[in-house]
Design an enzyme around this catalytic site. Structure first.
Site, PDB file in Angstrom:
ATOM      1  CG  ASN A  11      -1.703   1.225   1.423  1.00  0.00           C
ATOM      2  OD1 ASN A  11      -1.759   2.075   0.529  1.00  0.00           O
ATOM      3  ND2 ASN A  11      -2.333   1.355   2.582  1.00  0.00           N
ATOM      4  CD1 TRP A  12       3.796   1.283  -2.762  1.00  0.00           C
ATOM      5  CD2 TRP A  12       3.886   2.539  -4.629  1.00  0.00           C
ATOM      6  NE1 TRP A  12       4.733   0.726  -3.606  1.00  0.00           N
ATOM      7  CE2 TRP A  12       4.809   1.476  -4.763  1.00  0.00           C
ATOM      8  CE3 TRP A  12       3.754   3.448  -5.676  1.00  0.00           C
ATOM      9  CZ2 TRP A  12       5.602   1.308  -5.891  1.00  0.00           C
ATOM     10  CZ3 TRP A  12       4.538   3.279  -6.814  1.00  0.00           C
ATOM     11  CH2 TRP A  12       5.452   2.225  -6.914  1.00  0.00           C
ATOM     12  CE  LYS A  13       0.029   3.118   4.871  1.00  0.00           C
ATOM     13  NZ  LYS A  13       0.233   3.201   6.309  1.00  0.00           N
ATOM     14  CG  HIS A  96      -5.499   1.888   5.519  1.00  0.00           C
ATOM     15  ND1 HIS A  96      -5.024   2.790   6.451  1.00  0.00           N
ATOM     16  CD2 HIS A  96      -4.492   1.013   5.307  1.00  0.00           C
ATOM     17  CE1 HIS A  96      -3.777   2.461   6.767  1.00  0.00           C
ATOM     18  NE2 HIS A  96      -3.434   1.388   6.081  1.00  0.00           N
ATOM     19  CD  GLU A  98      -2.532   5.378   6.984  1.00  0.00           C
ATOM     20  OE1 GLU A  98      -2.552   5.421   5.738  1.00  0.00           O
ATOM     21  OE2 GLU A  98      -1.595   4.855   7.632  1.00  0.00           O
ATOM     22  CD  GLU A 166      -2.958  -2.442   7.446  1.00  0.00           C
ATOM     23  OE1 GLU A 166      -1.851  -2.647   6.916  1.00  0.00           O
ATOM     24  OE2 GLU A 166      -3.650  -1.429   7.208  1.00  0.00           O
ATOM     25  N   GLY A 172       3.382   2.151  10.761  1.00  0.00           N
ATOM     26  CA  GLY A 172       4.392   3.194  10.586  1.00  0.00           C
ATOM     27  C   GLY A 172       5.179   3.529  11.844  1.00  0.00           C
ATOM     28  CB  SER A 211       5.908  -2.004  11.845  1.00  0.00           C
ATOM     29  OG  SER A 211       5.577  -0.653  12.151  1.00  0.00           O
ATOM     30  N   GLY A 232       3.122  -1.072   4.161  1.00  0.00           N
ATOM     31  CA  GLY A 232       3.179   0.337   3.790  1.00  0.00           C
ATOM     32  C   GLY A 232       4.594   0.732   3.411  1.00  0.00           C
ATOM     33  N   GLY A 233       5.321   1.332   4.349  1.00  0.00           N
ATOM     34  CA  GLY A 233       6.640   1.904   4.076  1.00  0.00           C
ATOM     35  C   GLY A 233       7.590   0.979   3.333  1.00  0.00           C
TER      36      GLY A 233
HETATM   37  P1  13P Z   1       3.544   0.285   7.513  1.00  0.00           P
HETATM   38  O1  13P Z   1       3.987  -0.996   6.872  1.00  0.00           O
HETATM   39  O2  13P Z   1       4.252   1.486   6.985  1.00  0.00           O
HETATM   40  O3  13P Z   1       3.523   0.180   9.000  1.00  0.00           O
HETATM   41  O4  13P Z   1       2.009   0.518   7.060  1.00  0.00           O
HETATM   42  C1  13P Z   1       1.112  -0.531   7.191  1.00  0.00           C
HETATM   43  C2  13P Z   1      -0.128  -0.153   6.491  1.00  0.00           C
HETATM   44  O5  13P Z   1      -0.867   0.714   6.932  1.00  0.00           O
HETATM   45  C3  13P Z   1      -0.437  -0.841   5.223  1.00  0.00           C
HETATM   46  O6  13P Z   1      -1.744  -0.609   4.813  1.00  0.00           O
END
Ligand code: 13P
Length: 252
Positions: A11-13, A96, A98, A166, A172, A211, A232-233
């Site tokens: 997920n590149w957000k 998600h 967020e 999650e 993150g 993470s 994510g990251g």
């Molecule tokens: P991180 O891997 O950056 O913690 O993010 C997880 C995430 O929210 C994937 O949707």
């Protein structure tokens, strides 16, 4: 019955410009050369979907991070699941944390979005997860259970449903739950899925996210009822992401 084939999804957000397409090329090459014992997916921002799909990187399917609940209409700035499907995406992330936090998306909204994604012919990756406050209050299982029950659409096909657990406090932050904590939550999610879908509920993938990186992927992905990761990251760079994919070389 066999366990579902794992999926490692990125997920590149809100990250990535056209220059990021080189990461897709690199990831495609890494998988061509060294293989992948799991399915792979990258969900870039809407702005990059066409560009990345047009590259035709056969090892790296492209998905989306959200959709509107309606097929079309007066919804300025929104994008429908049909539009996403037409671009060549077979997966849409919905709910998600967020979006639940930044856009006030309730379980009912997430459920409607998941239904729209499924009706458009895509698989909905439905995200759930407790906040730190929920966890500290001992409410993790209650919160996650009610999110799962409340976010799966009435007519959801099991084959077009994926759940991503999650924990909000792990996203993150570099903090991850213990394997035992992850196992406990995924077990409860599996029970809800079997209750809901019968035997097909055993084939619904349950991803862990928060993470995940190459250094912890083997441990996390080995937990019972963990059928992949939502990353994510560590999905932004092909080398980092491939490090997570290759955890499946070591998992039976
Ligand atoms: P991180 O891997 O950056 O913690 O993010 C997880 C995430 O929210 C994937 O949707």
């Amino acid at each position: 019955m066999t366990t579902p084939r794992a999926l490692v999804a990125g997920n590149w957000k809100m990250n990535g410009l056209k220059a990021s397409s080189s990461e897709i090329t690199h990831l495609n090459d890494l998988i061509s050369t060294s293989g992948a014992n799991c399915d792979v997916l990258i969900c870039p921002p809407f702005t990059l979907i066409s560009t990345l799909v047009a590259m035709g990187a056969k090892n790296v399917p492209i998905g989306a991070q959200d959709c509107h609940m309606n097929v079309s209409g007066a919804h300025t700035g929104d994008v429908s699941a049909q539009m996403i499907k037409e671009l060549g995406c077979d997966y849409i992330i919905v709910g998600h944390s967020e979006r639940r936090a930044d856009h006030g998306e309730s379980n009912d909204i997430v459920k409607a979005k998941a239904a729209a994604a499924q009706e458009a012919g895509t698989t909905a990756i439905i995200c759930v997860g407790e906040t730190l406050q929920d966890r500290e209050a001992g409410n993790t299982l209650n919160v996650v259970s009610s999110q799962v029950r409340g976010s799966i659409p009435k007519n959801a096909p099991a084959a077009q449903t994926i759940i991503a657990y999650e924990p909000v406090w792990a996203i993150g932050t570099g903090k991850v739950p213990t394997a035992a904590n992850v196992e406990e939550v995924h077990k409860v999610i599996r029970e809800i899925l079997v209750d809901r879908f019968g035997a097909d509920g055993k084939q619904v993938k349950i991803l862990y996210g928060g993470s995940v990186k190459a250094s912890n992927a083997t441990e996390l992905m080995s937990v019972p009822n963990v059928n992949g990761a939502l990353v994510g990251g560590a999905s932004l760079k092909a080398e980092d992401f491939y490090g997570i994919i290759s955890a499946y070389d070591k998992i039976g």
